[in-house]
Design a protein around this motif. Structure first.
Motif, PDB file in Angstrom:
ATOM      1  N   PHE A  38       0.817  -1.214   0.000  1.00 50.10           N
ATOM      2  CA  PHE A  38       0.000   0.000   0.000  1.00 50.10           C
ATOM      3  C   PHE A  38       0.846   1.256   0.000  1.00 50.10           C
ATOM      4  N   VAL A  39       2.002   1.188   0.602  1.00 45.32           N
ATOM      5  CA  VAL A  39       2.941   2.304   0.519  1.00 45.32           C
ATOM      6  C   VAL A  39       3.374   2.478  -0.931  1.00 45.32           C
ATOM      7  N   VAL A  40       3.668   1.372  -1.599  1.00 41.01           N
ATOM      8  CA  VAL A  40       4.047   1.425  -3.014  1.00 41.01           C
ATOM      9  C   VAL A  40       2.877   1.937  -3.856  1.00 41.01           C
ATOM     10  N   LEU A  41       1.674   1.431  -3.601  1.00 35.11           N
ATOM     11  CA  LEU A  41       0.480   1.877  -4.325  1.00 35.11           C
ATOM     12  C   LEU A  41       0.282   3.385  -4.176  1.00 35.11           C
ATOM     13  N   ILE A  42       0.382   3.877  -2.970  1.00 42.00           N
ATOM     14  CA  ILE A  42       0.192   5.310  -2.720  1.00 42.00           C
ATOM     15  C   ILE A  42       1.288   6.115  -3.426  1.00 42.00           C
ATOM     16  N   ALA A  43       2.521   5.646  -3.365  1.00 42.81           N
ATOM     17  CA  ALA A  43       3.623   6.352  -4.028  1.00 42.81           C
ATOM     18  C   ALA A  43       3.399   6.419  -5.541  1.00 42.81           C
ATOM     19  N   VAL A  44       2.971   5.312  -6.127  1.00 40.55           N
ATOM     20  CA  VAL A  44       2.720   5.286  -7.573  1.00 40.55           C
ATOM     21  C   VAL A  44       1.571   6.226  -7.934  1.00 40.55           C
ATOM     22  N   LYS A  45       0.511   6.220  -7.146  1.00 41.64           N
ATOM     23  CA  LYS A  45      -0.631   7.097  -7.435  1.00 41.64           C
ATOM     24  C   LYS A  45      -0.245   8.565  -7.293  1.00 41.64           C
ATOM     25  N   PHE A  46       0.574   8.893  -6.285  1.00 43.71           N
ATOM     26  CA  PHE A  46       1.045  10.275  -6.153  1.00 43.71           C
ATOM     27  C   PHE A  46       1.926  10.654  -7.343  1.00 43.71           C
ATOM     28  N   TYR A  47       2.765   9.738  -7.761  1.00 41.45           N
ATOM     29  CA  TYR A  47       3.654   9.993  -8.889  1.00 41.45           C
ATOM     30  C   TYR A  47       2.868  10.217 -10.176  1.00 41.45           C
ATOM     31  N   SER A  48       1.805   9.463 -10.352  1.00 39.63           N
ATOM     32  CA  SER A  48       1.002   9.601 -11.571  1.00 39.63           C
ATOM     33  C   SER A  48      -0.049  10.704 -11.449  1.00 39.63           C
ATOM     34  N   SER A  49      -0.006  11.451 -10.363  1.00 41.32           N
ATOM     35  CA  SER A  49      -0.902  12.599 -10.132  1.00 41.32           C
ATOM     36  C   SER A  49      -2.374  12.220 -10.074  1.00 41.32           C
ATOM     37  N   SER A  50      -2.668  11.020  -9.630  1.00 43.50           N
ATOM     38  CA  SER A  50      -4.068  10.611  -9.506  1.00 43.50           C
ATOM     39  C   SER A  50      -4.359  10.217  -8.059  1.00 43.50           C
ATOM     40  N   VAL A  51      -4.320  11.220  -7.204  1.00 44.36           N
ATOM     41  CA  VAL A  51      -4.468  10.999  -5.769  1.00 44.36           C
ATOM     42  C   VAL A  51      -5.829  10.396  -5.435  1.00 44.36           C
ATOM     43  N   TRP A  52      -6.883  10.825  -6.121  1.00 43.87           N
ATOM     44  CA  TRP A  52      -8.215  10.296  -5.833  1.00 43.87           C
ATOM     45  C   TRP A  52      -8.328   8.813  -6.168  1.00 43.87           C
ATOM     46  N   ASP A  53      -7.499   8.371  -7.090  1.00 45.56           N
ATOM     47  CA  ASP A  53      -7.512   6.955  -7.456  1.00 45.56           C
ATOM     48  C   ASP A  53      -7.096   6.049  -6.299  1.00 45.56           C
ATOM     49  N   ILE A  54      -6.391   6.618  -5.334  1.00 43.64           N
ATOM     50  CA  ILE A  54      -6.002   5.839  -4.150  1.00 43.64           C
ATOM     51  C   ILE A  54      -7.241   5.293  -3.454  1.00 43.64           C
ATOM     52  N   LEU A  55      -8.281   6.108  -3.407  1.00 42.36           N
ATOM     53  CA  LEU A  55      -9.524   5.675  -2.763  1.00 42.36           C
ATOM     54  C   LEU A  55     -10.325   4.711  -3.627  1.00 42.36           C
ATOM     55  N   LEU A  56     -10.125   4.776  -4.918  1.00 45.38           N
ATOM     56  CA  LEU A  56     -10.980   4.027  -5.824  1.00 45.38           C
ATOM     57  C   LEU A  56     -10.470   2.628  -6.179  1.00 45.38           C
ATOM     58  N   VAL A  57      -9.336   2.233  -5.645  1.00 45.12           N
ATOM     59  CA  VAL A  57      -8.872   0.862  -5.868  1.00 45.12           C
ATOM     60  C   VAL A  57      -9.475  -0.031  -4.792  1.00 45.12           C
ATOM     61  N   SER A  58      -9.845  -1.216  -5.192  1.00 39.32           N
ATOM     62  CA  SER A  58     -10.503  -2.125  -4.247  1.00 39.32           C
ATOM     63  C   SER A  58      -9.509  -2.940  -3.430  1.00 39.32           C
ATOM     64  N   ASP A  59      -8.229  -2.685  -3.605  1.00 39.48           N
ATOM     65  CA  ASP A  59      -7.197  -3.426  -2.878  1.00 39.48           C
ATOM     66  C   ASP A  59      -7.328  -3.276  -1.367  1.00 39.48           C
ATOM     67  N   TRP A  60      -7.855  -2.157  -0.916  1.00 43.97           N
ATOM     68  CA  TRP A  60      -8.007  -1.929   0.525  1.00 43.97           C
ATOM     69  C   TRP A  60      -8.926  -2.990   1.136  1.00 43.97           C
ATOM     70  N   SER A  61     -10.006  -3.304   0.445  1.00 44.47           N
ATOM     71  CA  SER A  61     -10.948  -4.310   0.952  1.00 44.47           C
ATOM     72  C   SER A  61     -10.339  -5.706   0.956  1.00 44.47           C
ATOM     73  N   ILE A  62      -9.590  -6.027  -0.073  1.00 44.63           N
ATOM     74  CA  ILE A  62      -8.948  -7.342  -0.133  1.00 44.63           C
ATOM     75  C   ILE A  62      -7.938  -7.478   1.002  1.00 44.63           C
ATOM     76  N   ALA A  63      -7.161  -6.430   1.244  1.00 42.67           N
ATOM     77  CA  ALA A  63      -6.177  -6.482   2.327  1.00 42.67           C
ATOM     78  C   ALA A  63      -6.865  -6.647   3.684  1.00 42.67           C
TER      79      ALA A  63
END
Length: 142
Positions: A33-58
């Motif tokens: 999730f640290v990697v996911l957040i870093a990638v989303k920040f890098y790609s300038s899509s901060v809102w996409d962090i909330l929209l991935v369903s990986d949080w529920s799977i984890a």
């Protein structure tokens, strides 16, 4: 972090070792999730962090781990009643596993910020449960 662990363990050296092992295994939950957040920040899509369903799977995985750990630990414990264990497992399945799978399905069907916030909140709660339940397991063993 060491000071926090020492305060939590209240000077019990065995408990300090247990909590450090717990934190070490927790790092492997958090690292993706640290990697996911870093990638989303890098790609300038901060809102996409909330929209991935990986949080529920984890969160689902964390609750599955907890159920496995408490049931395995209860086999060796004489002071755990069957109905207490049954109640614990039922709560974790009903409120942990099931709620996270429902949010995962809803996010897969129609992702939105509201569901994203809910799944993030569930993820934080699952992490809190991970530590509190494991420390309770440790206490039952002692």
């Amino acid at each position: 972090m060491d000071r926090f662990i020492s305060n939590l363990a209240k000077g019990d050296k065995d408990k300090i070792v247990f909590i450090k092992r717990l934190v070490t295994s927790w790092y492997f939950f958090i690292l993706p999730f640290v990697v996911l957040i870093a990638v989303k920040f890098y790609s300038s899509s901060v809102w996409d962090i909330l929209l991935v369903s990986d949080w529920s799977i984890a969160s689902f995985i964390i609750y599955g781990q907890l159920i496995s750990q408490i049931t395995a630990s209860s086999i060796t414990l004489k002071n755990v009643s069957d109905h207490g264990l049954e109640y614990y497992v039922t709560k974790r399945i009903a409120f942990g596993l099931t709620s996270n799978i429902v949010i995962y399905i809803l996010m897969a069907l129609k992702p939105n910020v509201f569901l994203g916030l809910i799944q993030l909140m569930f993820f934080v709660f699952a992490n809190i449960r991970y530590f509190s339940d494991n420390i309770a397991i440790y206490s039952l063993k002692k």
